[in-house]
Design an enzyme around this catalytic site. Structure first.
Site: not given
Ligand SMILES: Cc1cc2nc3c(=O)[nH]c(=O)nc-3n(C[C@H](O)[C@H](O)[C@H](O)COP(=O)(O)OP(=O)(O)OC[C@H]3O[C@@H](n4cnc5c(N)ncnc54)[C@H](O)[C@@H]3O)c2cc1C
Length: 335
Positions: A133, A136-137
């Site tokens: 990302c 992000c970084d």
């Molecule tokens: C390496 C990295 C660094 C990042 N750094 C930043 C940053 O510095 N700042 C920023 O704003 N964003 C950052 N991001 C982006 C940010 O992490 C995402 O935009 C954000 O986490 C999305 O949130 P979400 O809740 O939609 O999904 P996610 O954070 O992906 O969470 C989804 C959850 O659903 C769960 N899940 C999936 N399928 C199932 C199932 N069948 N049963 C139960 N649970 C399930 C997963 O296990 C997970 O816990 C980064 C991403 C990455 C990969």
């Protein structure tokens, strides 16, 4: 039966839980069995989440999200959802343990997964010079030499964006031409900080605590060579986690869950979606949290409307009465 079940423990799921719990809906949140806390668990410093001027480590931020959701009465279950029944007024959620939970409303917040190179070093070096990302970084790579892997629009966009910080950005692509649109290609070709390495794939990432370089394999000749780097960005695609709802919820062209306008309403009444699983473009923690709020408020309104609606028995009697009245009217008209 519950009012709300939330699936996913990232910023979207926990934010939805905070709102739902504060609305006294006693949400059950299914967090997954291993990836608890979502994508931010894979990173180190998060510097762009508002409210933390000094920055905060990704896992610490997610622990705060969870504590806040639990403080207001969210129940968290550490298991995976393996099957969903979404039609009708009672939604059923089956877990890996075999347990089945029922609710009137579901918030689906399972996020998305960045495609990986499939190298063992990725697990160790994520957040230590290896990123998926640029938004992000990128900031951490001022005056550094870095590389972006990929040949599509997002790789070109990331590479061009990263030239704001880095002195040099290599684009590593396994073919000799790009998949990216002409305009994105041209923007990258015109940028003097970007250098393309064609017909190359990364076979190893170097570094123990921090990325220090990569081994590249020429996809034509098979020749190996080392490239020194301070950081590596992987931009080879992103897959929304929608496998549980294929054929059940409408999806968009990009593969995310379709929601109505700015709401979180999916194609099935009582099912709401939030976070990266609905978002092909922004994919940030704060935008995921924002749509988590929207989902909780939409679900709250849906549940309130359900409570005001007549019970199924009364609705049936009313429907019969309307049908009878129409028949009588029709009979009278034909006389
Ligand atoms: C390496 C990295 C660094 C990042 N750094 C930043 C940053 O510095 N700042 C920023 O704003 N964003 C950052 N991001 C982006 C940010 O992490 C995402 O935009 C954000 O986490 C999305 O949130 P979400 O809740 O939609 O999904 P996610 O954070 O992906 O969470 C989804 C959850 O659903 C769960 N899940 C999936 N399928 C199932 C199932 N069948 N049963 C139960 N649970 C399930 C997963 O296990 C997970 O816990 C980064 C991403 C990455 C990969």
């Amino acid at each position: 039966m519950r009012d709300i079940i939330i699936i996913g423990s990232g910023p979207a799921g926990f934010t939805a839980a905070i709102y739902a719990a504060r609305a006294e809906l006693k949400p059950l949140l299914i967090a997954s069995s291993v990836e608890i806390g979502g994508e931010l668990m894979n990173t180190t410093e998060v510097e762009n989440y508002p409210g933390f001027p000094e920055g905060i480590m990704g896992p610490d931020l997610m622990a705060k999200f969870q504590a806040q959701a639990e403080r207001f009465g969210t129940e968290v279950v550490y298991d995976d959802v393996v099957e969903l029944e979404l039609d009708g007024p009672v939604k059923r959620v089956k877990l890996g343990s075999g347990e089945v939970h029922e609710a009137s409303a579901i918030i689906y917040a399972t996020g998305s997964a960045y495609r990986k190179l499939g190298l063992p070093e990725e697990e160790i070096l994520s957040g230590h010079g290896l990123s998926w990302c640029a938004t992000c970084d990128g900031f951490f790579f001022r005056q550094k030499t870095i590389a972006v892997v990929g040949g599509g629009d997002s790789a070109m966009e990331e590479a061009t964006f990263l030239t704001r910080f880095a002195d040099k950005v290599y684009v590593i692509h396994r073919r000799d031409s790009l998949k990216a649109s002409k305009i994105m290609q041209q923007r990258a070709f015109d940028n003097e900080k970007i250098e393309f390495i064609w017909n190359a794939e990364v076979t190893q990432i170097h570094g123990t605590e921090q990325v220090s370089g990569v081994t590249l394999r020429d996809t034509v000749t098979g020749e190996l060579r080392a490239l020194d780097l301070d950081g590596l960005f992987v931009a080879i695609g992103n897959d929304p986690r929608t496998h549980l709802v294929h054929g059940k919820l409408e999806l968009t062209r990009e593969g995310t869950i379709h929601v109505e306008g700015r709401s979180s309403r999916t194609s099935v009444p009582g099912v709401f979606a939030a976070g990266d699983v609905i978002d092909p473009f922004y994919r940030q923690a704060v935008t995921a949290a924002g749509t988590g709020t929207v989902a909780a408020l939409d679900a709250e309104h849906y549940l309130a409307a359900l409570a005001e609606a007549p019970s199924p028995e009364i609705a049936e009697i009313e429907a019969e009465a309307i049908e009878e009245a129409a028949a009588v009217e029709n009979f009278a008209r034909t006389r």
